[in-house]
Motif scaffolding. Structure first.
Motif, PDB file in Angstrom:
ATOM      1  N   LYS A  30       0.849  -1.194   0.000  1.00 32.51           N
ATOM      2  CA  LYS A  30       0.000   0.000   0.000  1.00 32.51           C
ATOM      3  C   LYS A  30       0.882   1.240   0.000  1.00 32.51           C
ATOM      4  CE  LYS A  30      -3.980  -2.043   2.300  1.00 32.51           C
ATOM      5  NZ  LYS A  30      -4.883  -2.132   1.204  1.00 32.51           N
ATOM      6  N   GLY A  31       0.511   2.164  -0.857  1.00 35.68           N
ATOM      7  CA  GLY A  31       1.151   3.475  -0.884  1.00 35.68           C
ATOM      8  C   GLY A  31       0.122   4.499  -0.454  1.00 35.68           C
ATOM      9  N   SER A  32       0.593   5.582   0.167  1.00 33.74           N
ATOM     10  CA  SER A  32      -0.365   6.584   0.614  1.00 33.74           C
ATOM     11  C   SER A  32       0.216   7.980   0.466  1.00 33.74           C
ATOM     12  CB  SER A  32      -0.764   6.335   2.073  1.00 33.74           C
ATOM     13  OG  SER A  32       0.356   6.489   2.920  1.00 33.74           O
ATOM     14  N   ALA A  33      -0.671   8.947   0.573  1.00 34.25           N
ATOM     15  CA  ALA A  33      -0.285  10.355   0.497  1.00 34.25           C
ATOM     16  C   ALA A  33      -1.278  11.168   1.312  1.00 34.25           C
ATOM     17  CB  ALA A  33      -0.269  10.831  -0.957  1.00 34.25           C
ATOM     18  N   GLY A  34      -0.833  12.350   1.714  1.00 36.13           N
ATOM     19  CA  GLY A  34      -1.715  13.259   2.432  1.00 36.13           C
ATOM     20  C   GLY A  34      -2.140  12.722   3.782  1.00 36.13           C
ATOM     21  N   GLY A  35      -1.229  12.011   4.452  1.00 32.56           N
ATOM     22  CA  GLY A  35      -1.580  11.475   5.753  1.00 32.56           C
ATOM     23  C   GLY A  35      -2.691  10.447   5.703  1.00 32.56           C
ATOM     24  N   GLY A  36      -2.764   9.712   4.599  1.00 33.95           N
ATOM     25  CA  GLY A  36      -3.790   8.680   4.469  1.00 33.95           C
ATOM     26  C   GLY A  36      -5.037   9.128   3.728  1.00 33.95           C
ATOM     27  N   LEU A  37      -5.041  10.356   3.209  1.00 32.52           N
ATOM     28  CA  LEU A  37      -6.201  10.809   2.434  1.00 32.52           C
ATOM     29  C   LEU A  37      -6.384   9.987   1.165  1.00 32.52           C
ATOM     30  CD1 LEU A  37      -5.933  14.710   2.711  1.00 32.52           C
ATOM     31  CD2 LEU A  37      -7.609  13.210   3.809  1.00 32.52           C
ATOM     32  N   VAL A  38      -5.252   9.554   0.605  1.00 32.18           N
ATOM     33  CA  VAL A  38      -5.278   8.732  -0.605  1.00 32.18           C
ATOM     34  C   VAL A  38      -4.440   7.494  -0.326  1.00 32.18           C
ATOM     35  CG1 VAL A  38      -4.609   8.596  -3.034  1.00 32.18           C
ATOM     36  CG2 VAL A  38      -5.526  10.728  -2.122  1.00 32.18           C
ATOM     37  N   THR A  41      -3.316   0.531  -3.586  1.00 30.13           N
ATOM     38  CA  THR A  41      -2.855  -0.839  -3.391  1.00 30.13           C
ATOM     39  C   THR A  41      -2.297  -1.348  -4.711  1.00 30.13           C
ATOM     40  OG1 THR A  41      -4.583  -1.202  -1.740  1.00 30.13           O
ATOM     41  CG2 THR A  41      -3.534  -3.159  -2.656  1.00 30.13           C
ATOM     42  N   ALA A  42      -1.120  -1.981  -4.625  1.00 27.10           N
ATOM     43  CA  ALA A  42      -0.474  -2.542  -5.815  1.00 27.10           C
ATOM     44  C   ALA A  42      -0.035  -3.962  -5.516  1.00 27.10           C
ATOM     45  CB  ALA A  42       0.734  -1.697  -6.212  1.00 27.10           C
ATOM     46  N   THR A  43       0.074  -4.767  -6.568  1.00 27.25           N
ATOM     47  CA  THR A  43       0.626  -6.114  -6.404  1.00 27.25           C
ATOM     48  C   THR A  43       2.136  -5.982  -6.212  1.00 27.25           C
ATOM     49  OG1 THR A  43       1.124  -6.458  -8.749  1.00 27.25           O
ATOM     50  CG2 THR A  43      -1.107  -7.065  -7.989  1.00 27.25           C
ATOM     51  N   GLY A  44       2.759  -7.097  -5.893  1.00 25.48           N
ATOM     52  CA  GLY A  44       4.213  -7.121  -5.775  1.00 25.48           C
ATOM     53  C   GLY A  44       4.911  -6.834  -7.083  1.00 25.48           C
ATOM     54  N   HIS A  45       4.170  -6.857  -8.182  1.00 27.67           N
ATOM     55  CA  HIS A  45       4.719  -6.499  -9.495  1.00 27.67           C
ATOM     56  C   HIS A  45       4.559  -5.010  -9.786  1.00 27.67           C
ATOM     57  CE1 HIS A  45       5.473 -10.608 -10.633  1.00 27.67           C
ATOM     58  NE2 HIS A  45       4.214 -10.948 -10.392  1.00 27.67           N
ATOM     59  N   GLY A  46       3.857  -4.308  -8.916  1.00 26.97           N
ATOM     60  CA  GLY A  46       3.647  -2.877  -9.122  1.00 26.97           C
ATOM     61  C   GLY A  46       2.368  -2.537  -9.861  1.00 26.97           C
ATOM     62  N   ALA A  73       0.787   8.859  -4.074  1.00 30.59           N
ATOM     63  CA  ALA A  73       0.387   7.550  -3.547  1.00 30.59           C
ATOM     64  C   ALA A  73       0.740   6.427  -4.517  1.00 30.59           C
ATOM     65  CB  ALA A  73      -1.110   7.537  -3.239  1.00 30.59           C
ATOM     66  N   ILE A  74       0.545   6.656  -5.806  1.00 33.64           N
ATOM     67  CA  ILE A  74       0.901   5.652  -6.816  1.00 33.64           C
ATOM     68  C   ILE A  74       2.410   5.426  -6.819  1.00 33.64           C
ATOM     69  CG2 ILE A  74       1.043   5.228  -9.312  1.00 33.64           C
ATOM     70  CD1 ILE A  74      -1.755   6.629  -9.476  1.00 33.64           C
ATOM     71  N   GLN A  75       3.169   6.498  -6.800  1.00 35.21           N
ATOM     72  CA  GLN A  75       4.627   6.368  -6.780  1.00 35.21           C
ATOM     73  C   GLN A  75       5.093   5.655  -5.517  1.00 35.21           C
ATOM     74  OE1 GLN A  75       5.677  10.477  -7.325  1.00 35.21           O
ATOM     75  NE2 GLN A  75       5.574  10.333  -9.554  1.00 35.21           N
ATOM     76  N   ASP A  76       4.456   5.934  -4.391  1.00 31.49           N
ATOM     77  CA  ASP A  76       4.803   5.281  -3.136  1.00 31.49           C
ATOM     78  C   ASP A  76       4.526   3.779  -3.221  1.00 31.49           C
ATOM     79  OD1 ASP A  76       5.610   5.163  -0.376  1.00 31.49           O
ATOM     80  OD2 ASP A  76       3.506   5.246   0.235  1.00 31.49           O
ATOM     81  N   ALA A  81       6.549  -1.749  -4.003  1.00 28.76           N
ATOM     82  CA  ALA A  81       6.525  -2.990  -4.782  1.00 28.76           C
ATOM     83  C   ALA A  81       7.930  -3.329  -5.273  1.00 28.76           C
ATOM     84  CB  ALA A  81       5.558  -2.871  -5.958  1.00 28.76           C
ATOM     85  N   GLN A  82       8.661  -2.327  -5.732  1.00 31.27           N
ATOM     86  CA  GLN A  82      10.033  -2.547  -6.192  1.00 31.27           C
ATOM     87  C   GLN A  82      10.910  -3.031  -5.034  1.00 31.27           C
ATOM     88  OE1 GLN A  82      11.861   0.843  -8.041  1.00 31.27           O
ATOM     89  NE2 GLN A  82      13.822  -0.163  -8.259  1.00 31.27           N
ATOM     90  N   ASP A  83      10.777  -2.409  -3.878  1.00 30.28           N
ATOM     91  CA  ASP A  83      11.542  -2.829  -2.706  1.00 30.28           C
ATOM     92  C   ASP A  83      11.197  -4.268  -2.323  1.00 30.28           C
ATOM     93  OD1 ASP A  83      12.653  -0.283  -2.651  1.00 30.28           O
ATOM     94  OD2 ASP A  83      11.428   0.399  -0.943  1.00 30.28           O
ATOM     95  N   LEU A  84       9.916  -4.619  -2.408  1.00 31.35           N
ATOM     96  CA  LEU A  84       9.476  -5.972  -2.093  1.00 31.35           C
ATOM     97  C   LEU A  84      10.085  -6.971  -3.079  1.00 31.35           C
ATOM     98  CD1 LEU A  84       7.667  -7.863  -0.389  1.00 31.35           C
ATOM     99  CD2 LEU A  84       5.829  -7.381  -2.021  1.00 31.35           C
ATOM    100  N   GLN A  85      10.106  -6.631  -4.355  1.00 29.33           N
ATOM    101  CA  GLN A  85      10.703  -7.503  -5.365  1.00 29.33           C
ATOM    102  C   GLN A  85      12.165  -7.769  -5.039  1.00 29.33           C
ATOM    103  OE1 GLN A  85      10.205  -5.713  -9.227  1.00 29.33           O
ATOM    104  NE2 GLN A  85       7.987  -5.579  -9.003  1.00 29.33           N
ATOM    105  N   GLU A  86      12.902  -6.709  -4.744  1.00 31.00           N
ATOM    106  CA  GLU A  86      14.323  -6.853  -4.451  1.00 31.00           C
ATOM    107  C   GLU A  86      14.539  -7.694  -3.194  1.00 31.00           C
ATOM    108  OE1 GLU A  86      15.885  -2.872  -4.381  1.00 31.00           O
ATOM    109  OE2 GLU A  86      15.493  -2.595  -6.521  1.00 31.00           O
ATOM    110  N   LYS A  87      13.709  -7.480  -2.187  1.00 25.30           N
ATOM    111  CA  LYS A  87      13.827  -8.232  -0.936  1.00 25.30           C
ATOM    112  C   LYS A  87      13.551  -9.716  -1.171  1.00 25.30           C
ATOM    113  CE  LYS A  87      11.409  -8.802   3.431  1.00 25.30           C
ATOM    114  NZ  LYS A  87      10.218  -8.395   4.158  1.00 25.30           N
ATOM    115  N   GLU A  88      12.461 -10.022  -1.880  1.00 23.58           N
ATOM    116  CA  GLU A  88      12.088 -11.410  -2.125  1.00 23.58           C
ATOM    117  C   GLU A  88      13.112 -12.120  -3.009  1.00 23.58           C
ATOM    118  OE1 GLU A  88       9.398 -13.254  -0.837  1.00 23.58           O
ATOM    119  OE2 GLU A  88       9.337 -11.524   0.495  1.00 23.58           O
TER     120      GLU A  88
END
Length: 104
Positions: A30-38, A41-46, A73-76, A81-88
């Motif tokens: 999950k990515g967010s912006a504005g303190g959770g206003l937006v 949700t993305a898959t592990g593929h982004g 929020a999308i960029q977050d 997702a990219q960080d998750l890919q690298e970790k996995e």
């Protein structure tokens, strides 16, 4: 190391990478912006699969702010997702997995 052993190791790595890719498709971030206003949700593929807006995110007289929040929020989500890919990939394949993670 002989060529046959190297080929077997490459096949094992390829199989593990495929398994990780399959798992990533089932994981979400999950990515967010504005303190959770937006929240995005993305898959592990982004791939973006969900979007939630809080009422305070929508001001009909200021749509530009909403657009900015959506982009952040999308960029977050995509960064997570990219960080998750690298970790996995790193966990399954070590150093070569981190290099492969950047390819997907």
């Amino acid at each position: 190391m002989n060529l046959q052993k190297l080929m077997k190791e490459a096949q094992k790595a390829q199989k593990k990478a495929a398994e990780v890719q399959e798992r990533l498709g089932q994981m979400t971030v999950k990515g967010s912006a504005g303190g959770g206003l937006v929240e995005v949700t993305a898959t592990g593929h982004g791939q973006i699969v969900g979007l939630k807006l809080q009422a305070g995110a929508v001001d009909p007289s200021d749509l530009e702010s909403l657009e900015d929040l959506l982009l952040v929020a999308i960029q977050d989500a995509q960064k997570k997702a990219q960080d998750l890919q690298e970790k996995e990939m790193g966990r399954e394949l070590g150093g070569i997995g981190q290099m492969l993670g950047g390819m997907f």
